[in-house]
Design a protein around this motif. Structure first.
Motif, mmCIF file in Angstrom:
data_model
loop_
_atom_site.group_PDB
_atom_site.id
_atom_site.type_symbol
_atom_site.label_atom_id
_atom_site.label_comp_id
_atom_site.label_asym_id
_atom_site.label_seq_id
_atom_site.Cartn_x
_atom_site.Cartn_y
_atom_site.Cartn_z
ATOM 1 N N VAL A 166 40.074 40.091 41.016
ATOM 2 C CA VAL A 166 41.084 41.244 41.732
ATOM 3 C C VAL A 166 40.850 42.159 42.775
ATOM 4 O O VAL A 166 39.867 42.027 43.006
ATOM 5 N N SER A 167 42.153 42.307 43.243
ATOM 6 C CA SER A 167 41.851 43.026 44.623
ATOM 7 C C SER A 167 42.155 44.034 44.985
ATOM 8 O O SER A 167 43.828 44.320 44.487
ATOM 9 N N GLY A 168 42.547 44.738 46.158
ATOM 10 C CA GLY A 168 42.664 45.957 46.013
ATOM 11 C C GLY A 168 42.821 46.916 47.518
ATOM 12 O O GLY A 168 41.807 46.691 47.952
ATOM 13 N N THR A 169 44.234 47.885 47.619
ATOM 14 C CA THR A 169 43.497 48.889 48.923
ATOM 15 C C THR A 169 44.432 49.829 48.570
ATOM 16 O O THR A 169 45.072 50.181 47.574
ATOM 17 N N GLY A 170 43.476 50.988 49.676
ATOM 18 C CA GLY A 170 44.474 52.253 49.795
ATOM 19 C C GLY A 170 43.304 53.373 48.564
ATOM 20 O O GLY A 170 44.203 54.356 48.161
ATOM 21 N N PHE A 171 42.227 52.999 48.140
ATOM 22 C CA PHE A 171 41.214 53.045 47.667
ATOM 23 C C PHE A 171 40.574 54.005 48.381
ATOM 24 O O PHE A 171 39.972 54.160 49.376
ATOM 25 N N PHE A 219 35.927 50.747 40.122
ATOM 26 C CA PHE A 219 35.140 49.994 38.962
ATOM 27 C C PHE A 219 36.947 49.329 38.247
ATOM 28 O O PHE A 219 38.234 50.408 37.894
ATOM 29 N N ILE A 220 36.275 48.447 37.646
ATOM 30 C CA ILE A 220 37.071 47.344 37.101
ATOM 31 C C ILE A 220 37.350 47.637 35.828
ATOM 32 O O ILE A 220 36.158 47.558 35.245
ATOM 33 N N ASN A 221 38.626 47.370 34.742
ATOM 34 C CA ASN A 221 38.237 47.260 33.560
ATOM 35 C C ASN A 221 39.465 46.532 33.346
ATOM 36 O O ASN A 221 40.935 46.473 33.731
ATOM 37 N N LEU A 222 38.822 45.398 31.815
ATOM 38 C CA LEU A 222 40.426 44.390 31.679
ATOM 39 C C LEU A 222 40.159 44.959 30.230
ATOM 40 O O LEU A 222 39.724 44.531 29.632
ATOM 41 N N ASN A 223 41.726 45.042 29.940
ATOM 42 C CA ASN A 223 42.010 45.458 28.473
ATOM 43 C C ASN A 223 40.341 47.004 28.084
ATOM 44 O O ASN A 223 40.077 47.086 27.193
ATOM 45 N N GLY A 224 39.896 47.494 28.357
ATOM 46 C CA GLY A 224 39.090 48.948 27.959
ATOM 47 C C GLY A 224 37.732 48.221 28.471
ATOM 48 O O GLY A 224 36.632 48.703 28.122
ATOM 49 N N VAL A 225 37.259 46.763 29.476
ATOM 50 C CA VAL A 225 36.350 45.906 28.892
ATOM 51 C C VAL A 225 35.878 45.843 30.832
ATOM 52 O O VAL A 225 36.403 45.291 31.505
ATOM 53 N N GLN A 226 34.910 46.435 31.063
ATOM 54 C CA GLN A 226 34.362 46.604 32.945
ATOM 55 C C GLN A 226 34.003 45.398 32.810
ATOM 56 O O GLN A 226 33.481 44.559 32.691
ATOM 57 N N LEU A 227 34.558 45.733 33.736
ATOM 58 C CA LEU A 227 33.937 43.663 34.601
ATOM 59 C C LEU A 227 33.346 43.773 35.813
ATOM 60 O O LEU A 227 32.508 42.484 35.854
ATOM 61 N N SER A 228 32.742 45.407 36.441
ATOM 62 C CA SER A 228 31.002 45.091 37.100
ATOM 63 C C SER A 228 31.207 46.002 37.211
ATOM 64 O O SER A 228 31.192 47.163 36.320
ATOM 65 N N GLY A 229 29.896 45.961 37.314
ATOM 66 C CA GLY A 229 29.250 47.096 37.701
ATOM 67 C C GLY A 229 29.686 48.041 38.963
ATOM 68 O O GLY A 229 28.683 49.630 38.565
ATOM 69 N N LEU A 247 47.505 42.617 28.265
ATOM 70 C CA LEU A 247 46.318 43.027 29.111
ATOM 71 C C LEU A 247 46.595 44.088 30.336
ATOM 72 O O LEU A 247 47.595 44.038 30.970
ATOM 73 N N ASN A 248 45.477 44.975 30.177
ATOM 74 C CA ASN A 248 46.347 46.250 30.935
ATOM 75 C C ASN A 248 44.642 46.113 31.925
ATOM 76 O O ASN A 248 43.067 46.210 31.564
ATOM 77 N N VAL A 249 45.183 46.084 33.749
ATOM 78 C CA VAL A 249 43.976 46.104 34.769
ATOM 79 C C VAL A 249 43.942 47.426 35.097
ATOM 80 O O VAL A 249 45.669 47.843 35.617
ATOM 81 N N PHE A 250 42.905 48.323 34.624
ATOM 82 C CA PHE A 250 42.851 49.179 35.547
ATOM 83 C C PHE A 250 41.967 49.290 36.889
ATOM 84 O O PHE A 250 40.603 48.981 36.497
ATOM 85 N N VAL A 251 42.360 50.079 37.501
ATOM 86 C CA VAL A 251 40.951 50.084 38.851
ATOM 87 C C VAL A 251 40.484 51.640 39.379
ATOM 88 O O VAL A 251 41.954 51.884 39.292
ATOM 89 N N PHE A 252 40.166 52.141 39.164
ATOM 90 C CA PHE A 252 39.445 53.444 39.722
ATOM 91 C C PHE A 252 38.093 53.619 40.392
ATOM 92 O O PHE A 252 37.376 53.047 40.438
ATOM 93 N N ASP A 253 38.516 54.785 41.283
ATOM 94 C CA ASP A 253 37.578 55.364 41.845
ATOM 95 C C ASP A 253 36.985 56.650 41.862
ATOM 96 O O ASP A 253 35.675 57.075 42.540
ATOM 97 N N GLY A 254 37.324 57.033 40.962
ATOM 98 C CA GLY A 254 36.677 58.424 40.659
ATOM 99 C C GLY A 254 37.807 59.311 40.043
ATOM 100 O O GLY A 254 38.974 58.818 40.425
ATOM 101 N N PRO A 255 37.751 60.071 39.318
ATOM 102 C CA PRO A 255 38.216 61.343 38.412
ATOM 103 C C PRO A 255 39.606 62.213 39.454
ATOM 104 O O PRO A 255 40.451 62.051 38.882
ATOM 105 N N ALA A 256 38.955 62.146 40.553
ATOM 106 C CA ALA A 256 40.031 62.894 41.468
ATOM 107 C C ALA A 256 40.293 61.734 42.885
ATOM 108 O O ALA A 256 40.916 62.313 43.716
ATOM 109 N N ASN A 257 40.768 60.658 41.833
ATOM 110 C CA ASN A 257 40.784 59.800 43.684
ATOM 111 C C ASN A 257 42.290 58.811 42.516
ATOM 112 O O ASN A 257 42.565 59.034 42.111
ATOM 113 N N CYS A 258 42.265 57.803 43.882
ATOM 114 C CA CYS A 258 43.533 56.752 43.143
ATOM 115 C C CYS A 258 42.953 55.838 42.025
ATOM 116 O O CYS A 258 41.927 55.360 42.550
#
Length: 105
Positions: A44-49, A56-66, A91-102
């Motif tokens: 999983v890769s991303g930009t703009g964070f 933090f990366i979740n796949l269908n609500g399962v966290q993939l890493s710490g 399945l849903n891939v969900f990536v977040f970097d904080g509640p007020a971020n991207c």
């Protein structure tokens, strides 16, 4: 970002199909391979964070890493294994970097 995972009865493997790249609020994520398997590799890769932060990366609500670090440009790459606990179907891939971020899903 939605992915599709197909499974077979009595087997601990499933087929993961990536259905597209998600872009929202200035961030973007992608996941591969296409297809992939439960227990197999996933990237999983991303930009703009947020730069020099943790996503933090979740796949269908399962966290993939710490937590996966972002670089000075806010980009990241995570290499791991598709867990069997994600289930099958869409399945849903969900990536977040904080509640007020991207957030991107």
């Amino acid at each position: 970002m939605k992915v599709r995972l197909f499974g077979a009865i009595a087997l601990v493997v499933g087929l993961l199909t990536i259905t597209g790249t998600a872009v929202a609020g200035g961030c973007a994520i992608s996941a591969s391979p296409d297809p992939g398997w439960i227990g197999g590799p996933i990237t999983v890769s991303g930009t703009g964070f947020t730069a020099d932060n943790t996503v933090f990366i979740n796949l269908n609500g399962v966290q993939l890493s710490g937590g996966t670090p972002t670089d000075s440009n806010g980009a990241f790459t995570y290499n791991g294994t598709i867990p069997g606990s994600v289930g099958t179907g869409d399945l849903n891939v969900f990536v977040f970097d904080g509640p007020a971020n991207c957030e991107d899903n």
